[in-house]
Design an enzyme around this catalytic site. Sequence first.
Site, PDB file in Angstrom:
ATOM      1  N   CYS A  89      -7.513   8.193   1.412  1.00  0.00           N
ATOM      2  CA  CYS A  89      -7.715   6.747   1.431  1.00  0.00           C
ATOM      3  C   CYS A  89      -9.213   6.484   1.440  1.00  0.00           C
ATOM      4  CB  CYS A  89      -7.046   6.121   2.652  1.00  0.00           C
ATOM      5  SG  CYS A  89      -7.261   4.329   2.748  1.00  0.00           S
ATOM      6  N   HIS A 180      -1.767   9.570  -8.284  1.00  0.00           N
ATOM      7  CA  HIS A 180      -2.052   8.262  -8.883  1.00  0.00           C
ATOM      8  C   HIS A 180      -1.547   8.209 -10.308  1.00  0.00           C
ATOM      9  CE1 HIS A 180      -4.608   6.309  -5.845  1.00  0.00           C
ATOM     10  NE2 HIS A 180      -4.926   7.550  -5.506  1.00  0.00           N
ATOM     11  N   GLU A 229       0.550   0.489  -3.901  1.00  0.00           N
ATOM     12  CA  GLU A 229       0.472   1.741  -3.163  1.00  0.00           C
ATOM     13  C   GLU A 229       1.843   2.181  -2.651  1.00  0.00           C
ATOM     14  OE1 GLU A 229      -2.669   2.613  -0.454  1.00  0.00           O
ATOM     15  OE2 GLU A 229      -3.836   0.861  -1.078  1.00  0.00           O
ATOM     16  N   CYS A 238      -8.030  -0.418  -3.138  1.00  0.00           N
ATOM     17  CA  CYS A 238      -7.609   0.979  -2.983  1.00  0.00           C
ATOM     18  C   CYS A 238      -8.743   1.850  -3.502  1.00  0.00           C
ATOM     19  CB  CYS A 238      -6.316   1.247  -3.752  1.00  0.00           C
ATOM     20  SG  CYS A 238      -5.750   2.964  -3.657  1.00  0.00           S
ATOM     21  N   GLY A 241      -7.565   4.770  -5.566  1.00  0.00           N
ATOM     22  CA  GLY A 241      -7.054   4.204  -6.810  1.00  0.00           C
ATOM     23  C   GLY A 241      -8.168   3.806  -7.760  1.00  0.00           C
TER      24      GLY A 241
END
Length: 295
Positions: A89, A180, A229, A238, A241
């Site tokens: 994260c 992802h 997510e 994110c 991301g």
Amino acid sequence: MADAAAAATGATRLPAGRAFTKMHGAGNDFVVLDCRDADAPDPSLCRAMADRHTGVGCDQILTIEAPRGPGALAAYRIWNADGSQAGQCGNGARCVAAWVLRDVRARGDEPPRRFHLESPAGRHEVEALGDGRYRVAMGIPRFDPASVPLLGFDVPRERYVIAAGGSILEVGAVSMGNPHVVLEVEDIEAAEVGLVGSRVQGYDGFPDSANVGFVQVLAPNRVRLRVYERGVGETRACGSGACAAVAVLVRRGSAAREVAVELPGGTLQVAWPSDDAPMTMAGPAEFVFEGVWPA
């Protein structure tokens, strides 16, 4: 004596329980727990604290833990709003960095400008940039399907065609320490993020599910992004991301090596100097409030 003083002044005494810090990075919000001398939360506690109606409300729980190896200031783990654990994260890493440096100052020590944190995905160098901003080394993107993981493909491709929930989709796939999927769209506002995101997450080829990013390229050095997510739903930002989207676009020749990624909660600066270098992601980390969760 303390109770009497509180009663005399009309102050409300916080109940005994678990202290927490509410933070956010570009709108991606977290509850931070100091677990260096305490047990990590169980999934039911994570769900309760994350609930936006009956709890504190957050996208993820971050637990600060003792470093696992020499040379790191701290380790941390990530718990999604549904109680599941995550491997990476980026916005959370910046918030952990800010929390740890504040703790260093509280002990009367001089906080370092550069230091390391340990996430479930590995060790990350962090640089304090000033004004509440931090740059985090996010690792080298992994495109091998087995690393994502993505089933049914033997070699990396710039574009995979999958059938998810009745939709035929052309996607990119990459691991940033967590899985992802990246879909290019012409209009980010019109993207069916919830519908398509949930369909992709339910695709059998992603055995660990995936975070699903919808990216609109505005220029080689500027994109817009929304992310659905896993274990959370759509979030305002994110970090991993953002890195995943840039990595996929660079491989396709659609993006530069330094990109401003505009998310609903703010803008992150992502850089990937070369294919064999770690990506970095820079952005803000902010404290919102402190509280105590009743025991």
